[in-house]
Design a protein around this motif. Structure first.
Motif, PDB file in Angstrom:
ATOM      1  N   THR A 112      -2.107  -6.251  -3.872  1.00 32.23           N
ATOM      2  CA  THR A 112      -2.049  -4.793  -3.906  1.00 32.23           C
ATOM      3  C   THR A 112      -3.059  -4.199  -4.878  1.00 32.23           C
ATOM      4  O   THR A 112      -3.728  -4.923  -5.620  1.00 32.23           O
ATOM      5  CB  THR A 112      -0.600  -4.336  -4.226  1.00 32.23           C
ATOM      6  N   THR A 162      -5.418   4.438  -0.589  1.00 26.01           N
ATOM      7  CA  THR A 162      -4.839   3.117  -0.315  1.00 26.01           C
ATOM      8  C   THR A 162      -4.944   2.764   1.168  1.00 26.01           C
ATOM      9  O   THR A 162      -4.739   1.614   1.530  1.00 26.01           O
ATOM     10  CB  THR A 162      -3.388   2.956  -0.837  1.00 26.01           C
ATOM     11  N   HIS A 212       0.842  -1.208   0.000  1.00 28.35           N
ATOM     12  CA  HIS A 212       0.000   0.000   0.000  1.00 28.35           C
ATOM     13  C   HIS A 212       0.870   1.248   0.000  1.00 28.35           C
ATOM     14  O   HIS A 212       2.103   1.168  -0.041  1.00 28.35           O
ATOM     15  CB  HIS A 212      -0.872  -0.013   1.268  1.00 28.35           C
TER      16      HIS A 212
END
Ligand code: NAD
Length: 343
Positions: A230, A185, A176
């Motif tokens: 991610t 994020t 992140h």
């Protein structure tokens, strides 16, 4: 004979037809159960139907829910929108699974076995971008909006945790940039922590890493990672980095998985610089085909294909130019088929 499984086949642009031909030869030698429905997309789609993603191709995937796809060319800057992104949106292919495993030893990094799970539909790739004119400069300011949703985070994180546990992995790393993009994020990190407490604690390890530090750590000591999950942009970049750890794009397969369909492809593009020259390495697409076999519960055939690729590269030492060899795409395919046939 095993039950036939209908699947859409897109040869793609540039080196696409060459690597797809090589992959089909390998799948035929394995007796893979696919019943192909060939369809056009990319430049071939424009030629055939005036659209880089013709309706017939979409209809075919909607029916089969399964596709093997060569790379599709996308013009940079202007021109038409990426057919790859459109396919992901159309079939809600929210998970992009990109494994990287060392097959040819002796490279800069040995014994790599990593998986990058990339969120495929949200973040900064949603295409909400515009310029603001100031005085006589129409491009004085460029703006982009990123969107990550709680539901989108949960989908991709659940996919990553479940995949990691099902495949016997030890750790999931949440990547992140919540120190700077605290909302965009931060929601991803926060959701991961909540889900871990709720569902996954005690079943698998989890850690969080900031994306820039992650890139450095991947180069210094990639063996510390197992499964990385991610958001869209970070996943795009890190999966190419990880492909570089195992010999480059010619070795990197990818799967786009969603509720409505699954599309298997190589991570690389259409490589216009070598198209039509018989130089392309077909291994990335072949490894994607092995993932497709795993997906339809034929891991036995997927493993046979992976083993034959390994033997062709390392025992027979037949390799394409990107791996330091001199074999053409066709010569590699022929050697692989004979490995599959003769063991
Ligand atoms: P690329 O991946 O096509 O090529 C990058 C470099 O890697 C080139 O030097 C190429 O020759 C080499 N390379 C790639 N695959 C190879 C293989 N199998 N064997 C040997 N060498 C290989 O990236 P690019 O040049 O930036 O993109 C070309 C086009 O592909 C663009 O239009 C881009 O939008 C598109 N693209 C499509 C996809 C996809 O369909 N999923 C992915 C990436 C790029």
């Amino acid at each position: 004979m095993s039950k036939r499984i209908p699947a859409t086949l897109i040869a793609g642009d540039g080196i696409g037809p060459e690597i797809v031909d090589a992959t089909l030869a390998a799948l035929a030698a394995l007796g893979a159960p696919f019943e192909w429905d060939p369809q056009a997309a990319g430049l071939a789609g424009i030629k055939a139907a005036g659209d880089p993603l013709p309706q017939a191709t979409l209809d075919s995937i909607r029916k089969t829910r399964l596709a093997l796809k060569g790379p599709l060319e996308t013009p940079s800057g202007g021109g038409y929108r990426s057919s790859n992104v459109r396919l992901r949106e159309e079939f809600k292919l929210y998970a992009n699974l990109r494994p990287a495993r060392t097959i040819v030893p002796g490279g800069r990094f040995d014994k790599i076995d990593l998986v990058v799970v990339r969120e495929n539909l949200e973040g900064l790739y949603i295409g909400h971008e515009h310029y603001v004119q100031i005085d006589d400069d129409p491009h004085a300011v460029a703006m982009a909006t990123g969107i990550n949703t709680r539901a989108g985070c949960r989908h991709i994180l659940e996919y990553a945790f479940e995949h990691a546990i099902a495949t016997g992995r030890k750790k999931v790393t949440i990547v992140h940039k919540a120190n700077i993009m605290k909302a965009l994020t931060g929601i991803f990190k926060e959701t991961a922590e909540q889900m871990y407490e709720e569902k996954y604690k005690g079943r698998i390890a989890m850690e969080s890493v900031i994306v820039d530090a992650c890139a450095m750590k991947l180069v210094l000591n990639p063996w510390q990672f197992d499964v990385l999950v991610t958001t869209n942009l970070f996943g795009d970049i890190l999966s190419d980095l990880v492909a570089g750890l195992v010999g480059g794009l010619g070795m990197a397969p990818g799967a786009n998985i969603g509720r409505d369909a699954a599309i298997f492809e190589a991570v690389h593009g259409s490589a216009p610089d070598i198209a039509g020259q018989g130089k392309a390495n077909p291994v990335a697409l072949m490894l994607a085909a092995a993932m497709m076999l795993d997906h339809v519960q034929r891991k036995d055939l997927g493993d046979r294909l992976r083993n034959a690729i390994d033997a062709t590269l390392n025992v027979d030492k037949i390799r394409t130019g990107d791996l330091g060899g001199s074999a053409s795409t066709g010569v590699f395919a022929k050697a692989l088929v004979s490995r599959i046939t003769n063991g």
